[in-house]
Design an enzyme around this catalytic site. Structure first.
Site, mmCIF file in Angstrom:
data_model
loop_
_atom_site.group_PDB
_atom_site.id
_atom_site.type_symbol
_atom_site.label_atom_id
_atom_site.label_comp_id
_atom_site.label_asym_id
_atom_site.label_seq_id
_atom_site.Cartn_x
_atom_site.Cartn_y
_atom_site.Cartn_z
ATOM 1 N N LYS A 5 0.861 -1.192 0.000
ATOM 2 C CA LYS A 5 0.000 0.000 0.000
ATOM 3 C C LYS A 5 0.887 1.227 0.000
ATOM 4 C CE LYS A 5 -3.215 2.449 3.053
ATOM 5 N NZ LYS A 5 -4.252 2.314 4.088
HETATM 6 C C1 5RP Z 1 -1.363 4.860 7.801
HETATM 7 C C2 5RP Z 1 -2.453 3.978 7.336
HETATM 8 C C3 5RP Z 1 -3.784 4.517 7.627
HETATM 9 O O1 5RP Z 1 -4.168 4.581 8.887
HETATM 10 C C4 5RP Z 1 -4.837 4.406 6.647
HETATM 11 O O2 5RP Z 1 -4.992 3.106 6.248
HETATM 12 C C5 5RP Z 1 -4.707 5.399 5.550
HETATM 13 O O3 5RP Z 1 -5.855 5.518 4.757
HETATM 14 P P1 5RP Z 1 -6.276 6.933 4.149
HETATM 15 O O4 5RP Z 1 -5.002 7.679 3.856
HETATM 16 O O5 5RP Z 1 -7.010 6.607 2.879
HETATM 17 O O6 5RP Z 1 -7.139 7.635 5.157
HETATM 18 O O7 5RP Z 1 -2.233 2.932 6.765
HETATM 19 O O8 5RP Z 1 -0.118 4.417 7.464
#
Ligand code: 5RP
Length: 266
Positions: free
Chosen positions: A172
């Site tokens: 991610k």
């Molecule tokens: C931080 C994370 C998050 O808490 C989250 O998953 C981020 O999602 P978004 O940016 O779409 O709110 O993984 O490292």
């Protein structure tokens, strides 16, 4: 890759589309009661029918998701820091045993490439992959970006590739200019975070650009649950990521919803 691991992965990235809409609600693990997640059970309940999986901590899963719902869980297992301290100083907070007990479909670990605790976080990832391989549990690496770092293709490409080299099954990261370079260099499927809340049309454009440039989907949080119409927004994101809709077509879903149920002011 063994059968169990591939079976779990296919719950997250559905083979019919090869794409995924993951709903991220793990923010509380370092931010506390994030706007939009004050009542996670309420937020999550209405959004789950449109998500392929839910990314969350074990605390949130236990308290806010009915076991009978059947949504695949991507369990955040790294953390132990808060916004008051150095965020990269993470440890593994949840055992593989507990992930299996929760019937997780994957576990998620953050890496802070270039951060103060780069080595420890990469070690967290590598050890989790070792355990994941032992039990058939895929590992999602989250490339966390420190405030002082630029989110460009050179940096994100470096972070994603390192995560893949250490054995992550999914990565991610953030969308950036020249994103295809990041995807092409990563070796495993890439999903994007939404980042801070931006106007709905812009968030849809981000999702559109990401899948156009090779992302397998999104793992989006704030741009969904902080939207004025979270359900319409997740439907619209899904339309872009999985149904090949344009940004305009998807944005119409959000506008229609706002017209039917305008946001209430306190
Ligand atoms: C931080 C994370 C998050 O808490 C989250 O998953 C981020 O999602 P978004 O940016 O779409 O709110 O993984 O490292």
């Amino acid at each position: 890759m063994d059968w169990g691991l591939r079976n779990r992965l296919s719950r997250i990235v559905r083979p019919e589309s090869g794409r995924t809409v993951m709903l991220a609600v793990d923010h509380g693990y370092f931010q506390g009661p994030t706007t939009g997640l004050e009542d996670p059970a309420g937020t999550v309940r209405s959004l789950l029918p449109y998500a392929d999986s839910l990314m969350a901590t074990r605390g949130l899963v236990r308290m806010s998701v009915e076991p009978s719902v059947g949504i695949p869980i991507v369990l955040r297992v790294s953390g132990g820091t808060s916004i008051l301290k150095e965020l990269s100083d993470e440890v593994i907070t949840t055992s593989m045993e507990d992930a299996i007990r929760l019937n997780a479909s994957a576990v998620a670990v953050s890496v802070f490439v270039g951060g103060e605790h780069e080595r420890e976080t990469l070690g967290n990832l590598a050890r989790t992959v070792d355990e994941g391989e032992r039990y058939g549990m895929p590992v999602l690496a989250v490339t966390a970006v420190g405030r002082e770092m630029s989110r460009d293709a050179r940096y994100l490409g470096l972070a994603c590739r390192i995560a893949a080299e250490l054995g992550a099954h999914l990565v991610k990261t953030y969308y950036c200019e020249d994103f295809r370079r990041v995807v092409d260099g990563c070796m495993v499927p890439v999903v994007i975070a939404g980042g801070k809340k931006i106007p709905e049309r812009d968030a849809l454009q981000l999702a559109y650009n990401a899948v156009r440039d090779g992302a397998t989907g999104v793992d989006m949080g704030r741009n969904i649950f902080q939207s004025e119409s979270p359900v319409a927004m997740i439907k619209a994101v899904r339309a872009v990521v999985k149904d090949g809709k344009t940004v305009e077509e998807a944005y119409r879903l959000v506008e229609q919803e706002k017209a039917v149920a305008p946001p209430t002011k306190d």
